[in-house]
Design an enzyme around this catalytic site. Structure first.
Site, PDB file in Angstrom:
ATOM      1  N   ASP A   1      88.313 161.929  43.093  1.00  5.11           N
ATOM      2  CA  ASP A   1      87.428 163.024  43.483  1.00  5.11           C
ATOM      3  C   ASP A   1      87.481 163.229  44.993  1.00  5.11           C
ATOM      4  O   ASP A   1      87.447 164.357  45.489  1.00  5.11           O
ATOM      5  CB  ASP A   1      85.977 162.717  43.086  1.00  5.11           C
ATOM      6  CG  ASP A   1      85.802 162.749  41.577  1.00  5.11           C
ATOM      7  OD1 ASP A   1      86.795 163.039  40.883  1.00  5.11           O
ATOM      8  OD2 ASP A   1      84.686 162.467  41.110  1.00  5.11           O
TER       9      ASP A   1
ATOM     10  N   GLU B   1      52.478 170.654  44.419  1.00  8.43           N
ATOM     11  CA  GLU B   1      53.205 171.895  44.120  1.00  8.43           C
ATOM     12  C   GLU B   1      53.331 172.037  42.608  1.00  8.43           C
ATOM     13  O   GLU B   1      53.303 171.032  41.890  1.00  8.43           O
ATOM     14  CB  GLU B   1      54.609 171.823  44.736  1.00  8.43           C
ATOM     15  CG  GLU B   1      55.443 170.739  44.096  1.00  8.43           C
ATOM     16  CD  GLU B   1      56.652 170.331  44.918  1.00  8.43           C
ATOM     17  OE1 GLU B   1      57.635 171.052  44.855  1.00  8.43           O
ATOM     18  OE2 GLU B   1      56.595 169.293  45.589  1.00  8.43           O
TER      19      GLU B   1
ATOM     20  N   LYS C   1      54.604 172.156  38.881  1.00  8.58           N
ATOM     21  CA  LYS C   1      55.723 171.558  38.154  1.00  8.58           C
ATOM     22  C   LYS C   1      56.297 172.654  37.271  1.00  8.58           C
ATOM     23  O   LYS C   1      55.663 173.097  36.314  1.00  8.58           O
ATOM     24  CB  LYS C   1      55.242 170.385  37.312  1.00  8.58           C
ATOM     25  CG  LYS C   1      56.374 169.691  36.589  1.00  8.58           C
ATOM     26  CD  LYS C   1      55.881 168.406  35.948  1.00  8.58           C
ATOM     27  CE  LYS C   1      57.030 167.572  35.423  1.00  8.58           C
ATOM     28  NZ  LYS C   1      57.770 168.224  34.347  1.00  8.58           N
TER      29      LYS C   1
ATOM     30  N   ASP D   1      58.419 174.523  34.571  1.00  8.42           N
ATOM     31  CA  ASP D   1      58.917 174.118  33.259  1.00  8.42           C
ATOM     32  C   ASP D   1      60.285 174.759  33.006  1.00  8.42           C
ATOM     33  O   ASP D   1      60.402 175.749  32.303  1.00  8.42           O
ATOM     34  CB  ASP D   1      57.898 174.537  32.192  1.00  8.42           C
ATOM     35  CG  ASP D   1      58.136 173.797  30.893  1.00  8.42           C
ATOM     36  OD1 ASP D   1      59.004 172.908  30.860  1.00  8.42           O
ATOM     37  OD2 ASP D   1      57.447 174.110  29.906  1.00  8.42           O
TER      38      ASP D   1
ATOM     39  N   TYR E   1      63.028 172.083  45.500  1.00  9.74           N
ATOM     40  CA  TYR E   1      61.911 171.194  45.823  1.00  9.74           C
ATOM     41  C   TYR E   1      62.335 169.770  46.169  1.00  9.74           C
ATOM     42  O   TYR E   1      61.503 168.913  46.420  1.00  9.74           O
ATOM     43  CB  TYR E   1      60.895 171.167  44.684  1.00  9.74           C
ATOM     44  CG  TYR E   1      61.480 170.826  43.318  1.00  9.74           C
ATOM     45  CD1 TYR E   1      62.006 169.574  43.059  1.00  9.74           C
ATOM     46  CD2 TYR E   1      61.511 171.778  42.300  1.00  9.74           C
ATOM     47  CE1 TYR E   1      62.551 169.269  41.827  1.00  9.74           C
ATOM     48  CE2 TYR E   1      62.055 171.482  41.060  1.00  9.74           C
ATOM     49  CZ  TYR E   1      62.575 170.219  40.833  1.00  9.74           C
ATOM     50  OH  TYR E   1      63.122 169.927  39.627  1.00  9.74           O
TER      51      TYR E   1
ATOM     52  N   LYS F   1      49.832 166.453  34.714  1.00 12.07           N
ATOM     53  CA  LYS F   1      50.040 167.459  33.671  1.00 12.07           C
ATOM     54  C   LYS F   1      48.763 168.235  33.386  1.00 12.07           C
ATOM     55  O   LYS F   1      47.666 167.730  33.581  1.00 12.07           O
ATOM     56  CB  LYS F   1      50.495 166.766  32.373  1.00 12.07           C
ATOM     57  CG  LYS F   1      51.850 166.066  32.470  1.00 12.07           C
ATOM     58  CD  LYS F   1      52.928 167.073  32.735  1.00 12.07           C
ATOM     59  CE  LYS F   1      54.301 166.615  32.314  1.00 12.07           C
ATOM     60  NZ  LYS F   1      54.505 166.363  30.928  1.00 12.07           N
TER      61      LYS F   1
ATOM     62  N   CYS G   1      56.754 148.128   1.809  1.00  9.48           N
ATOM     63  CA  CYS G   1      57.619 149.076   2.501  1.00  9.48           C
ATOM     64  C   CYS G   1      58.069 150.167   1.530  1.00  9.48           C
ATOM     65  O   CYS G   1      58.616 149.862   0.471  1.00  9.48           O
ATOM     66  CB  CYS G   1      58.838 148.339   3.067  1.00  9.48           C
ATOM     67  SG  CYS G   1      60.056 149.466   3.765  1.00  9.48           S
TER      68      CYS G   1
ATOM     69  N   CYS H   1      62.110 149.739   1.012  1.00  6.86           N
ATOM     70  CA  CYS H   1      62.791 148.606   0.371  1.00  6.86           C
ATOM     71  C   CYS H   1      61.863 147.780  -0.514  1.00  6.86           C
ATOM     72  O   CYS H   1      62.301 146.855  -1.180  1.00  6.86           O
ATOM     73  CB  CYS H   1      63.461 147.704   1.416  1.00  6.86           C
ATOM     74  SG  CYS H   1      62.297 146.739   2.395  1.00  6.86           S
TER      75      CYS H   1
ATOM     76  N   CYS I   1      57.340 146.191   7.875  1.00  4.02           N
ATOM     77  CA  CYS I   1      58.134 145.779   6.727  1.00  4.02           C
ATOM     78  C   CYS I   1      58.770 144.434   7.055  1.00  4.02           C
ATOM     79  O   CYS I   1      59.297 144.235   8.147  1.00  4.02           O
ATOM     80  CB  CYS I   1      59.207 146.834   6.483  1.00  4.02           C
ATOM     81  SG  CYS I   1      60.597 146.242   5.519  1.00  4.02           S
TER      82      CYS I   1
ATOM     83  N   CYS J   1      66.331 145.917   4.572  1.00  2.00           N
ATOM     84  CA  CYS J   1      65.639 147.208   4.480  1.00  2.00           C
ATOM     85  C   CYS J   1      66.561 148.313   4.999  1.00  2.00           C
ATOM     86  O   CYS J   1      66.949 148.305   6.169  1.00  2.00           O
ATOM     87  CB  CYS J   1      64.351 147.184   5.301  1.00  2.00           C
ATOM     88  SG  CYS J   1      63.525 148.785   5.313  1.00  2.00           S
TER      89      CYS J   1
HETATM   90  S1  IVH Z   1      60.421 166.290  41.964  1.00  2.00           S
HETATM   91  C1  IVH Z   1      62.680 162.228  42.214  1.00  2.00           C
HETATM   92  N1  IVH Z   1      59.163 168.573  41.859  1.00  2.00           N
HETATM   93  O1  IVH Z   1      60.202 167.689  36.454  1.00  2.00           O
HETATM   94  C2  IVH Z   1      61.818 163.253  41.627  1.00  2.00           C
HETATM   95  N2  IVH Z   1      60.300 167.851  39.911  1.00  2.00           N
HETATM   96  O2  IVH Z   1      59.474 165.349  34.897  1.00  2.00           O
HETATM   97  C3  IVH Z   1      62.423 164.600  41.645  1.00  2.00           C
HETATM   98  N3  IVH Z   1      60.212 169.433  38.055  1.00  2.00           N
HETATM   99  O3  IVH Z   1      63.384 166.249  36.408  1.00  2.00           O
HETATM  100  C4  IVH Z   1      61.618 165.609  40.924  1.00  2.00           C
HETATM  101  N4  IVH Z   1      59.021 170.974  39.070  1.00  2.00           N
HETATM  102  O4  IVH Z   1      63.228 168.807  36.532  1.00  2.00           O
HETATM  103  C5  IVH Z   1      59.900 167.690  41.185  1.00  2.00           C
HETATM  104  N5  IVH Z   1      58.059 170.611  41.913  1.00  2.00           N
HETATM  105  C6  IVH Z   1      58.794 169.723  41.262  1.00  2.00           C
HETATM  106  C7  IVH Z   1      59.198 169.948  39.936  1.00  2.00           C
HETATM  107  C8  IVH Z   1      59.947 168.973  39.284  1.00  2.00           C
HETATM  108  C9  IVH Z   1      59.641 170.641  37.953  1.00  2.00           C
HETATM  109  C10 IVH Z   1      60.942 168.760  36.967  1.00  2.00           C
HETATM  110  C11 IVH Z   1      62.278 168.183  37.348  1.00  2.00           C
HETATM  111  C12 IVH Z   1      62.208 166.720  36.970  1.00  2.00           C
HETATM  112  C13 IVH Z   1      61.087 166.731  35.970  1.00  2.00           C
HETATM  113  C14 IVH Z   1      60.423 165.378  35.890  1.00  2.00           C
END
Ligand code: IVH
Length: 725
Positions: free
Chosen positions: A44, A127, A129, A131, A237, A325, A430, A433, A448, A454
């Site tokens: 690489d 910040e 999270k 999805d 981020y 969460k 079980c 089995c 079991c 089993c």
């Molecule tokens: S920091 C070393 N910041 O959540 C940690 N993650 O459950 C790096 N995600 O794999 C992650 N928003 O895909 C960070 N503001 C945010 C995020 C974030 C979404 C996701 C990311 C990570 C997952 C972990």
């Protein structure tokens, strides 16, 4: 001097033209060899060097740039699927917090690790999270050269061509040199998601369950033009490999990324306390519905990057961050039936079969009921849950989901209970089995007792064995394992049978290649994938065996301690025959027993508790189970495991014990640092201890070290030894 070796700024125009042609050829050959033929012709690093040279020449002689220039070929034509990218810095996940108490505990654990008091200032960023799915973007000298998905965290997929189509992803960065890897989340907005699903439906193609799936599906299109047709967004981020630090703080780094042209989330805030974090969480939750994209919580990170570095990482998550969460999403539906599933360690798990219901955008028809006490309305200490209400087939039940976790049944509505509903009677044999299913005192789980006889346990063990973090055999997943197990000719009944499959298949009347869903190529590929796994590390084998309590981290710890398969089995055999172990098994008095070296040595390993140790020794001492393990070992070349980060560190491979009060760092930090340098940290002093680090107040351990002649040093000398004094 040949053009090949001439520094770029000394090339004549003629030489440059020749050199660009040579590089185009070499890079195309290398690309094909790597991506299409899976047979690389250069490393690489060599490849990267050629690419950099190519780009440098093009910068100097822009008019000579070829139409087939490698600089424009983002990613490579891949035969099937994407090329693989090993992340220079692993892409980790985050630990979770669910309520205010968890957030306070997160702050407390960080203070404890760093030895900070309540009064010391400690700020965090908070910040949203997002999805979506994470993406790592690699820039070299300001040019985007590679984009990779997270994959398993170590190796991801090369999605460069697709990432190039994302407007939020800058293709060049001004004013940066060297390597900078920017990480963030790819996501799809609600509007774009709905429009995409409408188009898909019109075209008679499959629609996506939620924006996250749509974003993942779009980023992983093999044809970059299709990705472009599906608008993806990106928030930066985090970062991976860097030649130069971005800033001193997390907030500073985010600002830097923003100034470089990345989209960063506008709801990122700096918070001075856990209460501030919780207030910001409430604020973001309030705005959630109006954001126009999915978020599933708020991420908190220690702001000071020097502290982040000190805090470091657990096996798969950083200590300096947590995802808080949002509360789970709920729905009511009818419980149609309760099925019992048998897991790899024999656990009988009740599964609720539900009238399908949408919970937070996902259709749920199965949920876990945990165990028999949970169904009866008691926790594992016998205290009532749900006010003691039991759960019956026919009941209206409340189902909830939080993030990716398996849906759970949370509550039951007694006012809707059918008159003929009767209490659920949990099986005592079980269902797979017929062996008795028993509960150990204090264990909520009924198991079991069939062991290897089993079929459910055997199949689940095989599935675990071929899983991603164990043997990870391409083409051999849960479905194939089930089919091979049931098939009388293929007869994969235990892990060893996987490695004799090719030879046995050659002698079978009906070959695998002639079976439904298989062909010459797929059968050959499978046999090759199996062959490729014969050589495998001790840690993986140990984890793959699926012994109760022996998880990935414990397996790695054990592998590092014993180093080789021979040493491990010798030690476990010795331990099994020692009075101390036999007595613990019999739960008799231990006091009068002689010290038994192998069992004591196993228990002294930091992170290995007695429950785990007993499960491990028992598994290796159990006749049929051991015979099965031995048959597997015969098929494999089990590679020794060296202590981590071994070379270069003066403490690599050494067994270190900390005792007394440490004044310059906490015990947890000292342990993490030592392990990162390749040392084994043990909780007790024995003849195997190489070094005792003793702070003030060291007592019996210091005395024992002296008796055994173990070298003893103080904390300052320890820091000097590891180069931090
Ligand atoms: S920091 C070393 N910041 O959540 C940690 N993650 O459950 C790096 N995600 O794999 C992650 N928003 O895909 C960070 N503001 C945010 C995020 C974030 C979404 C996701 C990311 C990570 C997952 C972990």
């Amino acid at each position: 001097m040949a053009a090949t070796d001439t520094p770029v700024d000394e090339l004549t125009e003629e030489q440059a033209g020749i050199e660009l042609a040579r590089l185009a050829d070499a890079l195309a050959t290398a690309n094909r060899a790597y991506h299409t033929d899976d047979a690389p012709v250069m490393s690489d690093a060599e490849f990267d060097a050629l690419k950099r040279r190519n780009r440098a020449i093009e910068e100097r002689f822009a008019h000579l740039k070829r139409s087939d220039s490698a600089s424009d070929q983002v990613g490579a034509p891949v035969a099937d699927g994407f090329g693989k990218v090993r992340h220079a810095v692993p892409m980790l996940s985050l630990a979770n917090a669910f309520d205010a108490q968890d957030v306070h505990e997160f702050d407390a654990s960080i203070r404890k690790f760093l030895g900070l008091s309540e009064a010391d200032a400690l700020s965090y960023t908070a910040e949203p999270k997002i999805d979506g799915l994470s993406l790592s973007l690699r820039y070299e000298d300001g040019v985007l050269v590679q984009a990779a998905t997270r994959g398993d965290g170590e190796v991801g997929e090369n999605v460069t061509a697709n990432a190039m189509t994302i407007t939020d992803v800058p293709k060049t960065l001004t004013g940066v040199s060297g390597v900078i890897e920017v990480r963030g989340e790819v996501y799809m907005s609600h509007t774009d998601f709905e429009a995409l699903n409408a188009r898909q439906e019109e075209a008679g193609q499959k629609t996506f369950a939620n924006p996250r799936n749509a974003a993942a599906g779009s980023l992983r299109q093999l044809d970059a033009a299709s990705t472009q047709a599906r608008p993806l967004r990106f928030f930066a981020y985090a970062w991976g490999a860097l030649d130069d630090p971005l800033a001193d703080t997390q907030m500073g780094a985010i600002t830097r990324l923003k100034n470089l042209g990345f989209s960063t989330n506008p709801l990122t805030a700096l918070c001075a306390s856990p209460d501030d974090l919780i207030a910001h969480h409430a604020d973001i939750e309030h705005r959630r519905a109006a954001l126009g994209y999915d978020i599933d919580g708020v991420v908190y990170k220690v702001d000071d990057l020097a502290l982040q570095a000190r805090l470091g990482f657990r096996a798969t998550t950083p200590r300096w961050a947590v995802a808080h969460k949002f509360p789970a999403e709920l729905a009511w539906t009818r419980l149609e039936a309760i099925d019992i599933q048998v897991g790899r360690t024999g656990a009988l798990s009740p599964v609720a079969r539900l009238t399908p219901v949408t919970v937070g955008g996902v259709v749920v028809s199965n949920a876990t009921l945990h165990n028999e006490d949970y169904i009866e309305g008691r926790d594992n200490k016998g205290a009532p849950i749900r006010d003691g209400k039991d759960i019956r087939v026919g009941d209206w039940v409340q189902v909830y989901r939080a993030g990716d976790v398996i849906p759970k049944v949370a509550d039951v509505d007694l006012s809707k209970r059918p008159a003929d509903a009767h209490p659920y009677s949990f099986p005592h044999t079980c269902p797979e089995c017929g062996s008795p299913a028993l509960r150990d005192p204090g264990d909520a789980v009924r198991r079991c007792t069939g062991g290897l006889i089993c079929p459910a346990q055997a199949v689940e063990k095989l599935k675990h064995f071929v899983g991603r973090s164990t043997f990870d055999i391409d083409g051999l997943g849960a479905k194939q394992v089930e089919m091979f197990y049931l098939d009388d000719q293929l007869a994969v009944k235990e892990p060893a049978d996987i490695f004799t499959l090719a030879a046995r298949d050659a002698g079978n009347l009906t070959k695998l290649a002639n079976r439904d869903g298989w062909g010459d190529t797929s059968a050959r590929n499978l046999f090759q994938a199996i062959e490729a796994r014969r050589g495998i590390g001790l840690d993986r084998v140990l984890f793959a065996l699926g012994i109760r309590h022996v998880g990935e981290v414990a397996a790695a710890t054990l592998a590092r301690h014993y180093s080789s398969w021979a040493a491990l089995t010798t030690a476990l055999d010795a331990a099994a025959n020692e009075p101390a172990f036999l007595e613990t098994e019999a739960k008799a008095q231990k006091a009068a027993l002689p010290q038994s070296p192998a069992w004591a040595d196993l228990l002294a390993i930091d992170g290995i508790g007695e429950t785990l140790a007993r499960a491990l020794v028992t598994a290796f001492a159990n006749g049929p189970e051991r015979a099965s393990i031995d048959r597997l070992a015969e098929q494999l070349t089990i590679e020794d495991v060296a202590p981590i980060a071994a070379s270069g560190s003066p403490v690599a491979g050494k067994t270190v014990v900390f005792t007394g009060t440490l004044e310059l760092m906490t015990r947890a930090e000292a342990k993490a640092r030592a392990e990162a340098l390749g040392a084994k940290v043990s909780g007790s002093v024995s003849a195997k201890t190489d070094l005792l680090v003793a702070g003030p107040g060291a007592g019996s351990k210091a005395k024992k070290a002296q008796d055994l002649g173990v070298e003893t040093i103080d904390e300052a000398s320890w820091l000097a030894l590891i180069g931090d004094g």
